[in-house]
Motif scaffolding. Structure first.
Motif, PDB file in Angstrom:
ATOM      1  N   ALA A 117     125.811 110.185   5.411  1.00 39.89           N
ATOM      2  CA  ALA A 117     125.781 111.340   4.510  1.00 39.89           C
ATOM      3  C   ALA A 117     124.458 112.069   4.688  1.00 39.89           C
ATOM      4  O   ALA A 117     123.482 111.509   5.187  1.00 39.89           O
ATOM      5  N   VAL A 118     124.437 113.332   4.267  1.00 38.06           N
ATOM      6  CA  VAL A 118     123.226 114.145   4.343  1.00 38.06           C
ATOM      7  C   VAL A 118     122.902 114.695   2.965  1.00 38.06           C
ATOM      8  O   VAL A 118     123.788 115.183   2.260  1.00 38.06           O
ATOM      9  N   LYS A 130     130.823 119.498   3.605  1.00 38.49           N
ATOM     10  CA  LYS A 130     130.897 118.276   4.399  1.00 38.49           C
ATOM     11  C   LYS A 130     130.795 118.636   5.874  1.00 38.49           C
ATOM     12  O   LYS A 130     130.982 119.786   6.275  1.00 38.49           O
ATOM     13  N   MET A 131     130.442 117.649   6.667  1.00 40.24           N
ATOM     14  CA  MET A 131     130.509 117.763   8.119  1.00 40.24           C
ATOM     15  C   MET A 131     131.714 116.939   8.564  1.00 40.24           C
ATOM     16  O   MET A 131     132.291 116.190   7.772  1.00 40.24           O
ATOM     17  N   ARG A 132     132.064 117.053   9.845  1.00 36.07           N
ATOM     18  CA  ARG A 132     133.221 116.306  10.323  1.00 36.07           C
ATOM     19  C   ARG A 132     133.035 115.926  11.778  1.00 36.07           C
ATOM     20  O   ARG A 132     132.601 116.742  12.598  1.00 36.07           O
ATOM     21  N   TYR A 133     133.331 114.674  12.076  1.00 39.55           N
ATOM     22  CA  TYR A 133     133.344 114.212  13.459  1.00 39.55           C
ATOM     23  C   TYR A 133     134.796 114.190  13.945  1.00 39.55           C
ATOM     24  O   TYR A 133     135.673 113.669  13.253  1.00 39.55           O
ATOM     25  N   THR A 141     142.658 110.125  19.127  1.00 32.15           N
ATOM     26  CA  THR A 141     141.601 110.881  18.444  1.00 32.15           C
ATOM     27  C   THR A 141     141.228 110.207  17.126  1.00 32.15           C
ATOM     28  O   THR A 141     142.100 109.807  16.348  1.00 32.15           O
ATOM     29  N   VAL A 142     139.914 110.078  16.919  1.00 31.67           N
ATOM     30  CA  VAL A 142     139.390 109.539  15.660  1.00 31.67           C
ATOM     31  C   VAL A 142     138.604 110.647  14.979  1.00 31.67           C
ATOM     32  O   VAL A 142     137.780 111.314  15.613  1.00 31.67           O
ATOM     33  N   GLU A 143     138.858 110.892  13.716  1.00 30.66           N
ATOM     34  CA  GLU A 143     138.096 111.908  12.999  1.00 30.66           C
ATOM     35  C   GLU A 143     137.861 111.485  11.554  1.00 30.66           C
ATOM     36  O   GLU A 143     138.678 110.815  10.942  1.00 30.66           O
ATOM     37  N   TYR A 144     136.680 111.845  11.052  1.00 32.73           N
ATOM     38  CA  TYR A 144     136.352 111.528   9.660  1.00 32.73           C
ATOM     39  C   TYR A 144     135.241 112.452   9.174  1.00 32.73           C
ATOM     40  O   TYR A 144     134.527 113.074   9.964  1.00 32.73           O
ATOM     41  N   ASP A 145     135.113 112.541   7.849  1.00 31.64           N
ATOM     42  CA  ASP A 145     134.142 113.436   7.228  1.00 31.64           C
ATOM     43  C   ASP A 145     132.795 112.750   7.016  1.00 31.64           C
ATOM     44  O   ASP A 145     132.723 111.543   6.784  1.00 31.64           O
ATOM     45  N   VAL A 146     131.751 113.551   7.072  1.00 28.13           N
ATOM     46  CA  VAL A 146     130.405 113.133   6.698  1.00 28.13           C
ATOM     47  C   VAL A 146     130.049 113.938   5.446  1.00 28.13           C
ATOM     48  O   VAL A 146     129.844 115.153   5.519  1.00 28.13           O
ATOM     49  N   PRO A 147     130.012 113.301   4.270  1.00 29.86           N
ATOM     50  CA  PRO A 147     129.765 114.047   3.028  1.00 29.86           C
ATOM     51  C   PRO A 147     128.351 114.603   2.938  1.00 29.86           C
ATOM     52  O   PRO A 147     127.416 114.074   3.534  1.00 29.86           O
ATOM     53  N   ILE A 148     128.223 115.683   2.191  1.00 35.81           N
ATOM     54  CA  ILE A 148     126.935 116.326   1.956  1.00 35.81           C
ATOM     55  C   ILE A 148     126.650 116.334   0.462  1.00 35.81           C
ATOM     56  O   ILE A 148     127.513 116.713  -0.344  1.00 35.81           O
TER      57      ILE A 148
END
Length: 303
Positions: A117-118, A130-133, A141-148
């Motif tokens: 997180a940031v 949020k950010m997302r990978y 494909t793998v994807e998930y969120d990075v919360p802000i």
């Protein structure tokens, strides 16, 4: 981000590590109680680069919380304008953290990416929620969120009610856009001072209730002063007015700690004399000296 803000963030996390639990609960919707063990890992990582020397990158913090399950976390603190580079840096950090602690069994490499997180100290129109990978691999494909966490969106009431004391040193960012007004308007500056007096009073109350210790309170006050002096460099009245208030509160707290330490030593000396006389029970010595029974029992080995 300025070294002052970066240093303040790392200091409060490392020196007052239990304060991180409410922040993790808020960001990741966890239900940690605060009694969990937190294990910090080195912040220095070397990023492998082709045709170039390895580049050292320093994360703000990465750690494991041992709750019902062992979970790895990585937090970064940022004050600059979002431009995409932060997301790239985050992924580099996360990949290296995962690789550093990866394991190979029968030529099978297993890596665990941290919960990342940031904390954004400043809000801009471009600051996302949020950010997302999105990681495309031959296997899928793998994807998930990075919360802000947007620090400026939290009011003082929310900070104290949710126990987000880690955010207090950075609370001044919510007033940054009004520094010029405060510097030229004594009434508005007085209102800002009143708000910070309220912060200090609430920290005092938390200390008196045993929710935080004197060291925790001192750390919050000291780092708040450091951040205020850095962010308000161009505004002398703001810097002196609020910065001086933090410095005064810090000196007062340190003096009170020294005084209390002296009182504790006096209580122990009194209890030791009573123990040497041998005429009173441990319960009565505890009662008359003002110490706990357990403290008196410890003193019996010092005779």
């Amino acid at each position: 981000m300025g070294n002052i803000y970066d240093g303040a963030f790392r200091t409060i996390l490392n020196d007052c590590r239990q304060m991180i639990i409410p922040v993790i609960n808020e960001i990741f919707k966890e239900d940690y109680t605060g009694n969990e063990i937190i294990e910090f890992h080195p912040n220095e990582h070397f990023i492998d680069q082709q045709d170039a020397a390895d580049k050292e990158r320093i994360t703000d913090t990465n750690f494991i919380i041992y709750g019902k399950k062992k979970k790895k976390y990585h937090l970064e603190c940022e004050s600059s304008l979002p431009d995409g580079r932060m997301t790239i840096r985050l992924f580099e950090y996360d990949a290296q953290i995962a690789l550093d602690e990866g394991e190979v069994i029968n030529e099978i490499l297993t890596v665990t990416f941290p919960n990342t997180a940031v904390l954004y100290l400043r809000n801009y129109k471009k600051t996302p929620d949020k950010m997302r990978y999105v990681i495309k691999t031959p296997g899928g494909t793998v994807e998930y969120d990075v919360p802000i966490m947007k620090v400026q969106e939290y009011t003082l009431e929310e900070i104290f009610s949710k126990g987000l004391l880690l955010l207090i040193p950075f609370y001044i960012f919510s007033h940054e856009k009004n520094f010029k007004v405060y510097n030229n308007n004594e009434q508005r500056l007085a209102e800002l001072k009143a708000e910070y007096r309220n912060i200090l009073e609430r920290l005092d109350k938390l200390e008196q209730e045993g929710i935080i210790g004197a060291f925790d309170k001192c750390t919050i006050i000291e780092l708040s002063g450091d951040v205020i002096r850095e962010i308000a460099q161009k505004y002398e009245k703001v810097q002196k007015g609020i910065g001086a208030m933090m410095s005064g509160a810090l000196l007062e707290t340190e003096a009170r700690t020294i005084l209390n330490r002296g009182k504790d030593e006096a209580k122990k000396e009194t209890a030791l004399r009573m123990l040497m006389d041998g005429e009173l029970s441990i319960d009565k010595i505890a009662k008359y000296s003002g110490l706990d029974v357990a403290e008196v029992e410890l003193l019996t080995g010092m005779q």
